[in-house]
Scaffold this motif. Sequence first.
Motif, short mmCIF file in Angstrom:
data_model
loop_
_atom_site.label_atom_id
_atom_site.label_comp_id
_atom_site.label_asym_id
_atom_site.label_seq_id
_atom_site.Cartn_x
_atom_site.Cartn_y
_atom_site.Cartn_z
N PHE A 85 0.95 -1.40 0.03
CA PHE A 85 -0.06 0.09 -0.02
C PHE A 85 0.84 1.34 -0.03
CE2 PHE A 85 0.61 -1.61 4.44
CZ PHE A 85 1.07 -0.25 5.03
N VAL A 86 0.14 2.24 -0.54
CA VAL A 86 0.89 3.63 -0.51
C VAL A 86 -0.32 4.41 0.25
CG1 VAL A 86 1.60 5.66 -1.48
CG2 VAL A 86 2.44 3.36 -2.23
N LYS A 87 -0.17 5.26 1.14
CA LYS A 87 -1.12 5.94 2.00
C LYS A 87 -0.68 7.32 2.16
CE LYS A 87 -2.66 2.06 4.90
NZ LYS A 87 -3.05 1.22 6.12
N ILE A 133 -4.98 15.68 -3.73
CA ILE A 133 -4.09 16.08 -4.91
C ILE A 133 -3.33 14.88 -5.43
CG2 ILE A 133 -3.63 18.21 -3.52
CD1 ILE A 133 -0.92 17.30 -2.65
N VAL A 134 -3.75 14.10 -5.07
CA VAL A 134 -3.08 12.78 -5.93
C VAL A 134 -3.93 12.42 -7.07
CG1 VAL A 134 -2.16 10.18 -5.81
CG2 VAL A 134 -2.02 11.78 -3.67
N GLU A 135 -3.20 12.26 -8.33
CA GLU A 135 -4.05 11.74 -9.67
C GLU A 135 -4.27 10.15 -9.51
OE1 GLU A 135 -3.70 11.47 -14.45
OE2 GLU A 135 -2.58 13.17 -13.17
N GLU A 136 -2.89 9.55 -9.38
CA GLU A 136 -2.81 8.03 -9.35
C GLU A 136 -1.59 7.77 -8.65
OE1 GLU A 136 -3.46 7.51 -13.77
OE2 GLU A 136 -1.27 7.06 -13.78
N VAL A 137 -1.76 6.35 -8.51
CA VAL A 137 -0.29 5.75 -8.07
C VAL A 137 -0.04 4.53 -8.92
CG1 VAL A 137 0.57 4.55 -6.00
CG2 VAL A 137 -0.78 6.49 -5.65
N GLN A 138 1.19 4.43 -9.51
CA GLN A 138 1.18 3.26 -10.43
C GLN A 138 2.44 2.43 -9.73
OE1 GLN A 138 3.23 4.55 -13.97
NE2 GLN A 138 1.18 5.98 -14.42
N ILE A 139 1.83 1.05 -9.65
CA ILE A 139 2.68 -0.05 -8.94
C ILE A 139 3.35 -0.81 -9.72
CG2 ILE A 139 2.54 -1.64 -6.88
CD1 ILE A 139 -0.16 -0.30 -6.07
N LEU A 140 4.88 -1.06 -9.78
CA LEU A 140 5.25 -2.00 -10.54
C LEU A 140 6.00 -3.29 -9.76
CD1 LEU A 140 5.32 0.68 -12.22
CD2 LEU A 140 7.75 -0.13 -12.95
N LEU A 141 5.35 -4.31 -10.06
CA LEU A 141 5.89 -5.72 -9.18
C LEU A 141 6.89 -6.26 -10.17
CD1 LEU A 141 2.05 -6.88 -8.89
CD2 LEU A 141 3.46 -5.58 -7.08
N HIS A 142 7.21 -7.41 -9.45
CA HIS A 142 8.40 -8.16 -10.16
C HIS A 142 7.72 -8.84 -11.33
CE1 HIS A 142 11.11 -11.77 -10.65
NE2 HIS A 142 11.90 -11.32 -9.95
N PRO A 143 8.58 -8.51 -12.34
CA PRO A 143 8.27 -9.39 -13.77
C PRO A 143 7.64 -10.65 -13.88
CG PRO A 143 10.44 -8.48 -14.06
CD PRO A 143 10.13 -8.55 -12.35
N THR A 144 7.52 -11.47 -12.93
CA THR A 144 7.03 -12.76 -12.75
C THR A 144 5.48 -12.60 -12.53
OG1 THR A 144 7.63 -13.08 -10.57
CG2 THR A 144 9.22 -13.98 -12.09
N LYS A 153 2.29 -4.36 -13.70
CA LYS A 153 2.11 -3.09 -13.46
C LYS A 153 0.53 -2.90 -13.08
CE LYS A 153 2.56 1.77 -15.56
NZ LYS A 153 3.02 2.56 -16.87
N VAL A 154 0.19 -2.22 -11.87
CA VAL A 154 -0.93 -1.85 -11.59
C VAL A 154 -1.02 -0.52 -11.22
CG1 VAL A 154 -2.77 -2.42 -9.79
CG2 VAL A 154 -1.12 -4.17 -10.34
N GLN A 190 -3.42 0.33 -3.16
CA GLN A 190 -3.02 -0.81 -2.87
C GLN A 190 -3.31 -2.09 -3.35
OE1 GLN A 190 -5.09 -1.26 1.16
NE2 GLN A 190 -6.31 -2.84 0.50
N ILE A 191 -2.53 -3.39 -3.29
CA ILE A 191 -2.74 -4.69 -4.15
C ILE A 191 -2.44 -5.74 -3.05
CG2 ILE A 191 -2.33 -3.47 -6.29
CD1 ILE A 191 0.65 -4.91 -6.01
#
Length: 234
Positions: free
Chosen positions: A98-100, A106-117, A122-123, A131-132
């Motif tokens: 999570f990012v809180k 004022i936040v447009e979006e949060v891009q989350i990059l996971l392990h390539p497996t 990319k979420v 969060q994911i």
Amino acid sequence: MTIVDVDEEPADFNPVSGVEAKCPMCRTQTAAVLDVARSERLAGKYPLTWREREAEKRGDEQGHGGEGTIQTFTCYIGNRHQLADDREDTNVHEWTFFVKPSRTDIVEEVQILLHPTFRPNKVIRQRPPYQIKRYGWGYFTIQAYVILKAGYSWVSDDAEDSPDGAPKGMLPLEWTLDFAGFGGKGSMGRCRLKVKNDRDWEDVSEEGEQDAAELQRLVRQYERDGRYEPPEEE
């Protein structure tokens, strides 16, 4: 970044408490909470020096002499963790990343990059909670990009231009999954960040600039979804 218990209740940054507080007269760093009554006495006893310090403070809030107002808030990044006893494969770790941010307006979006497996690896979260939840067999480092809304920019050397070209509109953060901290329930890092308000849309007499910024974000969303077709040139 300060590592804290994952159950700590997120709170906004208080600029006059803890190590962030300074004496308004001598600028000495202090861990004491601001004494309002004493501040008033100092202002009355040393009016000239007090006015000078207040002028310096206003200058800092204006971004070191530039346009725009500096705003400070707190952002937490981390993960919860527990063992998934009912799984038969090797992915026995159940975790929620999570990012809180203490301010989501004022936040447009949060891009989350996971392990390539991971598929997808990319979420994008455009509204809280950012969060994911996933299962895995081991820990790795996650990258998260916090993108601000039009009119705001990060006051940080690490900031990057956002995908739609806004200068310093995107801040990269990193977090290594924690499966052992605080009894195995995970942990999170507390970051104190600064944002510059470059433009107050409420003070804009014409809506053209605001409409253009909103349209640009909409086009970028459609491009990402594969639904955007650029207009044909005449």
